[in-house]
Design a protein around this motif. Structure first.
Motif, PDB file in Angstrom:
ATOM      1  N   ILE A   1      13.124  -2.716   0.565  1.00 43.95           N
ATOM      2  CA  ILE A   1      11.905  -1.950   0.267  1.00 43.95           C
ATOM      3  C   ILE A   1      11.995  -0.559   0.881  1.00 43.95           C
ATOM      4  N   ALA A   2      12.455  -0.480   2.111  1.00 43.70           N
ATOM      5  CA  ALA A   2      12.583   0.821   2.780  1.00 43.70           C
ATOM      6  C   ALA A   2      13.569   1.729   2.051  1.00 43.70           C
ATOM      7  N   ILE A   3      14.681   1.173   1.582  1.00 40.95           N
ATOM      8  CA  ILE A   3      15.651   1.967   0.826  1.00 40.95           C
ATOM      9  C   ILE A   3      14.997   2.490  -0.444  1.00 40.95           C
ATOM     10  N   GLY A   4      14.323   1.630  -1.163  1.00 41.57           N
ATOM     11  CA  GLY A   4      13.657   2.047  -2.397  1.00 41.57           C
ATOM     12  C   GLY A   4      12.619   3.127  -2.168  1.00 41.57           C
ATOM     13  N   MET A   5      11.855   3.008  -1.085  1.00 44.88           N
ATOM     14  CA  MET A   5      10.816   4.002  -0.763  1.00 44.88           C
ATOM     15  C   MET A   5      11.400   5.398  -0.593  1.00 44.88           C
ATOM     16  N   ALA A   6      12.638   5.479  -0.111  1.00 50.38           N
ATOM     17  CA  ALA A   6      13.264   6.787   0.114  1.00 50.38           C
ATOM     18  C   ALA A   6      13.503   7.550  -1.188  1.00 50.38           C
ATOM     19  N   TYR A   7      13.482   6.850  -2.320  1.00 49.12           N
ATOM     20  CA  TYR A   7      13.772   7.489  -3.608  1.00 49.12           C
ATOM     21  C   TYR A   7      12.535   7.615  -4.503  1.00 49.12           C
ATOM     22  N   LEU A   8      11.376   7.319  -3.952  1.00 50.08           N
ATOM     23  CA  LEU A   8      10.111   7.509  -4.672  1.00 50.08           C
ATOM     24  C   LEU A   8       9.552   8.872  -4.282  1.00 50.08           C
ATOM     25  N   PRO A   9       8.914   9.556  -5.159  1.00 51.15           N
ATOM     26  CA  PRO A   9       8.517   9.193  -6.516  1.00 51.15           C
ATOM     27  C   PRO A   9       9.514   9.591  -7.596  1.00 51.15           C
TER      28      PRO A   9
ATOM     29  N   LYS B   1       0.826  -1.209   0.000  1.00 52.09           N
ATOM     30  CA  LYS B   1       0.000   0.000   0.000  1.00 52.09           C
ATOM     31  C   LYS B   1       0.861   1.261   0.000  1.00 52.09           C
ATOM     32  N   ALA B   2       1.925   1.251   0.796  1.00 53.43           N
ATOM     33  CA  ALA B   2       2.815   2.418   0.849  1.00 53.43           C
ATOM     34  C   ALA B   2       3.500   2.646  -0.504  1.00 53.43           C
ATOM     35  N   LEU B   3       3.943   1.575  -1.146  1.00 58.31           N
ATOM     36  CA  LEU B   3       4.552   1.693  -2.471  1.00 58.31           C
ATOM     37  C   LEU B   3       3.547   2.220  -3.500  1.00 58.31           C
ATOM     38  N   ALA B   4       2.344   1.671  -3.484  1.00 53.55           N
ATOM     39  CA  ALA B   4       1.310   2.080  -4.453  1.00 53.55           C
ATOM     40  C   ALA B   4       0.966   3.559  -4.291  1.00 53.55           C
ATOM     41  N   ALA B   5       1.057   4.075  -3.083  1.00 52.17           N
ATOM     42  CA  ALA B   5       0.692   5.473  -2.837  1.00 52.17           C
ATOM     43  C   ALA B   5       1.693   6.456  -3.435  1.00 52.17           C
ATOM     44  N   VAL B   6       2.947   6.032  -3.641  1.00 49.19           N
ATOM     45  CA  VAL B   6       3.968   6.969  -4.120  1.00 49.19           C
ATOM     46  C   VAL B   6       4.682   6.525  -5.393  1.00 49.19           C
ATOM     47  N   GLN B   7       4.453   5.300  -5.850  1.00 53.85           N
ATOM     48  CA  GLN B   7       5.136   4.794  -7.044  1.00 53.85           C
ATOM     49  C   GLN B   7       4.643   5.531  -8.275  1.00 53.85           C
ATOM     50  N   PRO B   8       5.529   6.236  -8.978  1.00 55.11           N
ATOM     51  CA  PRO B   8       5.102   6.950 -10.187  1.00 55.11           C
ATOM     52  C   PRO B   8       4.957   5.981 -11.359  1.00 55.11           C
ATOM     53  N   PRO B   9       4.230   6.392 -12.376  1.00 59.93           N
ATOM     54  CA  PRO B   9       4.111   5.550 -13.563  1.00 59.93           C
ATOM     55  C   PRO B   9       5.382   5.624 -14.413  1.00 59.93           C
ATOM     56  N   LEU B  10       5.580   4.621 -15.231  1.00 59.15           N
ATOM     57  CA  LEU B  10       6.653   4.656 -16.213  1.00 59.15           C
ATOM     58  C   LEU B  10       6.247   5.568 -17.364  1.00 59.15           C
TER      59      LEU B  10
END
Length: 182
Positions: free
Chosen positions: A114-122, A67-76
């Motif tokens: 996952i936490a590392i990746g979240m820091a660089y979204l979006p 859910k956290a990823l979906a909230a901030v993951q930008p589209p390609l």
């Protein structure tokens, strides 16, 4: 309907110009001028190399993380994301001998992937393709897109992931940097 299967074709044509191909661990890939992403797994006649992958279900992500990823993951394919990277990775045999819960513990509890990746979204968009079960030379193909002004952040993301305990299980990794030409 979008195809679940994608071929990454390194060759003379494609909308992405290859800026560099660098072996991080193990063997690299031959030089190619461009990269094309094609639906399906068909053999590309014009390929210098071709890597195939399939999108699949999430395997190591818990519901709260999803859910956290979906909230901030930008589209390609955002217009400003003119830079990209394709990073094929193969894990060691020891990795695949671990049970899924043991791999999850290494990925997130120890490595914080996952936490590392979240820091660089979006700023950085990404999509994971599985290749191991297709008999490909890599287990995972990760596609990243980002704007040129986020390149330093992307480099920091890669450095943090590669410094984690999870990367002790990587025996082949290639970093392919790209720029959109059309």
């Amino acid at each position: 309907m979008e195809s679940r299967f994608t071929s990454f074709v390194g060759g003379p044509t494609g909308p992405w110009k290859v800026v560099s191909i660098r072996a991080i661990s193990g063997d690299g890939l031959p030089s190619a001028g461009h990269l094309d992403l094609r639906e399906g797994l068909n053999e590309a006649e014009d390929a210098v190399w071709q890597l195939r992958g399939v999108t699949s279900n999430l395997r190591y992500t818990q519901e709260t993380e999803r859910k956290a990823l979906a909230a901030v993951q930008p589209p390609l394919s955002r217009p400003e994301a003119r830079c990209a990277a394709l990073i094929p990775i193969r894990k060691t045999a020891a990795w695949w001998l671990l049970a899924q819960d043991e791999r999850r513990a290494i990925i997130e509890e120890q490595s914080r992937h996952i936490a590392i990746g979240m820091a660089y979204l979006p700023a950085v968009a990404r999509k994971l393709f599985h290749a191991r079960d297709l008999g490909e030379p890599f287990d995972f193909l990760t596609w990243f897109e980002f704007a040129p002004d986020h390149a330093a952040g992307f480099d920091a993301l890669l450095a943090a992931l590669r410094a984690s305990p999870e990367w002790d299980y990587v025996d082949r990794e290639v970093e392919i940097r790209l720029e959109r030409v059309r």
